[in-house]
Design a protein around this motif. Structure first.
Motif, short mmCIF file in Angstrom:
data_model
loop_
_atom_site.label_atom_id
_atom_site.label_comp_id
_atom_site.label_asym_id
_atom_site.label_seq_id
_atom_site.Cartn_x
_atom_site.Cartn_y
_atom_site.Cartn_z
N ASP A 131 0.85 -1.19 0.00
CA ASP A 131 0.00 0.00 0.00
C ASP A 131 0.89 1.24 0.00
N PRO A 132 1.04 1.92 -1.14
CA PRO A 132 1.91 3.11 -1.19
C PRO A 132 1.47 4.22 -0.23
N ALA A 133 0.18 4.25 0.12
CA ALA A 133 -0.30 5.29 1.03
C ALA A 133 0.11 5.03 2.47
N HIS A 134 0.60 3.82 2.76
CA HIS A 134 0.99 3.50 4.13
C HIS A 134 2.34 2.78 4.18
N THR A 135 3.16 2.99 3.16
CA THR A 135 4.50 2.40 3.13
C THR A 135 5.51 3.53 2.98
N GLU A 136 6.20 3.83 4.06
CA GLU A 136 7.03 5.04 4.11
C GLU A 136 8.14 5.04 3.06
N ASP A 137 8.73 3.86 2.78
CA ASP A 137 9.87 3.85 1.87
C ASP A 137 9.49 3.50 0.43
N HIS A 138 8.20 3.54 0.09
CA HIS A 138 7.78 3.29 -1.28
C HIS A 138 8.22 4.45 -2.18
N PRO A 139 8.53 4.20 -3.47
CA PRO A 139 8.91 5.29 -4.38
C PRO A 139 7.87 6.41 -4.50
N PHE A 140 6.61 6.16 -4.11
CA PHE A 140 5.64 7.27 -4.03
C PHE A 140 6.21 8.41 -3.18
N ASN A 141 6.80 8.04 -2.03
CA ASN A 141 7.36 9.05 -1.15
C ASN A 141 8.66 9.61 -1.70
N VAL A 142 9.41 8.79 -2.42
CA VAL A 142 10.65 9.27 -3.03
C VAL A 142 10.33 10.35 -4.06
N PHE A 143 9.33 10.09 -4.90
CA PHE A 143 8.91 11.08 -5.90
C PHE A 143 8.37 12.34 -5.22
N LEU A 144 7.64 12.16 -4.15
CA LEU A 144 7.10 13.32 -3.43
C LEU A 144 8.23 14.19 -2.88
N ARG A 145 9.25 13.57 -2.29
CA ARG A 145 10.39 14.35 -1.77
C ARG A 145 11.10 15.08 -2.91
N ALA A 146 11.26 14.40 -4.04
CA ALA A 146 11.95 15.02 -5.17
C ALA A 146 11.16 16.20 -5.72
N ILE A 147 9.86 16.05 -5.81
CA ILE A 147 9.05 17.11 -6.39
C ILE A 147 8.94 18.29 -5.41
N LEU A 148 8.95 18.00 -4.11
CA LEU A 148 8.97 19.09 -3.13
C LEU A 148 10.31 19.84 -3.15
N ALA A 149 11.39 19.13 -3.45
CA ALA A 149 12.71 19.77 -3.51
C ALA A 149 12.82 20.71 -4.70
N THR A 150 12.15 20.36 -5.80
CA THR A 150 12.25 21.18 -7.00
C THR A 150 11.09 22.17 -7.13
N HIS A 151 9.94 21.83 -6.54
CA HIS A 151 8.75 22.70 -6.63
C HIS A 151 8.09 22.73 -5.25
N PRO A 152 8.67 23.46 -4.31
CA PRO A 152 8.22 23.38 -2.90
C PRO A 152 6.80 23.86 -2.65
N GLN A 153 6.20 24.59 -3.59
CA GLN A 153 4.84 25.10 -3.38
C GLN A 153 3.77 24.15 -3.92
N ILE A 154 4.16 22.98 -4.37
CA ILE A 154 3.21 22.07 -5.00
C ILE A 154 2.14 21.61 -4.01
N GLN A 155 0.92 21.41 -4.52
CA GLN A 155 -0.18 20.87 -3.73
C GLN A 155 -0.37 19.40 -4.11
N VAL A 156 -0.58 18.56 -3.12
CA VAL A 156 -0.74 17.13 -3.34
C VAL A 156 -2.21 16.75 -3.17
N VAL A 157 -2.77 16.10 -4.19
CA VAL A 157 -4.16 15.65 -4.15
C VAL A 157 -4.16 14.13 -4.32
#
Length: 225
Positions: A131-157
């Motif tokens: 479950d990517p929504a409840h797995t801390e080390d899933h690439p879902f979170n890796v992509f989220l960290r990367a996108i926050l690093a490059t676009h810190p104002q992004i909104q997540v839906v």
């Protein structure tokens, strides 16, 4: 090929292979490079290929879509990631339960294709496997960290589905749409979104967590945490 052709209607077969810390760091660096506008495409493709992923360019040259996914034969359950390199994303759409929560994968794809300045990601294994929504080390979170690093104002839906028959409260059983910002205190943006949905869909019951419904608030969601 199009996103509709490439994104599967059913989950991959196989087991989830948890990425090591070194793997996650390498994937995050490549995601960050991909999200920057000055990246050389051929060099980036080679770098992804070296770690068992592939970068595909879809759509017209004037408005291309980059789809990043595992290469054939390297399926580990890491998901699919899409964005338009010519449009810095202001919204990240996530469908972590594409195959279990009916229509959510398709809905995320349609919103991505129709919207401007949007990035999106989908799971590839059924939530029963990981479950990517409840797995801390899933690439879902890796992509989220990367996108926050490059676009810190992004909104997540994040888009989910639910069965009213499995709800624990009357408010849950009679809800058609539940909105939450993943905390016990909805902010002004979430309240405004609930008002807009209620106005746009008057025949459906839109509820706001936790003021008008006290379940399905997503407060344990790994991305929110």
């Amino acid at each position: 090929a199009t996103l509709e052709q490439l994104l599967p209607n059913s989950s991959q077969r196989g087991d989830y292979q948890r990425a090591t810390t070194a793997d996650r760091e390498a994937i995050e660096r490549l995601f960050e490079r991909a999200l920057r506008t000055d990246t050389d495409l051929n060099e980036l493709r080679s770098a992804w290929n070296r770690i068992g992923w592939e970068l595909r360019v879809l759509g017209p040259a004037s408005r291309p879509i980059w789809l990043i996914q595992e290469a054939p034969g390297h399926d580990r359950g890491y998901g699919y990631y899409a964005f338009r390199p010519s449009e810095p994303p202001s919204i990240l759409l996530q469908a972590p339960h594409s195959f279990a929560d009916r229509h959510t994968g398709k809905l995320a794809r349609q919103l991505f294709e129709e919207g401007a300045s949007v990035a999106a990601c989908w799971n590839s294994l059924h939530r029963r496997t990981v479950d990517p929504a409840h797995t801390e080390d899933h690439p879902f979170n890796v992509f989220l960290r990367a996108i926050l690093a490059t676009h810190p104002q992004i909104q997540v839906v994040q888009i989910h589905g639910f069965s009213t028959t499995k709800r624990k409260t009357r408010a849950g059983r009679t809800s058609h749409l539940i909105l939450s910002n993943g905390t016990a205190l909805p902010d002004c943006r979430t309240r405004d979104a609930a008002d807009r949905f209620a106005e746009a869909f008057p025949d459906h019951r839109t509820r706001l967590f936790p003021t008008s419904v006290r379940e399905l608030g997503g407060t344990t969601n790994a991305q929110g945490v």
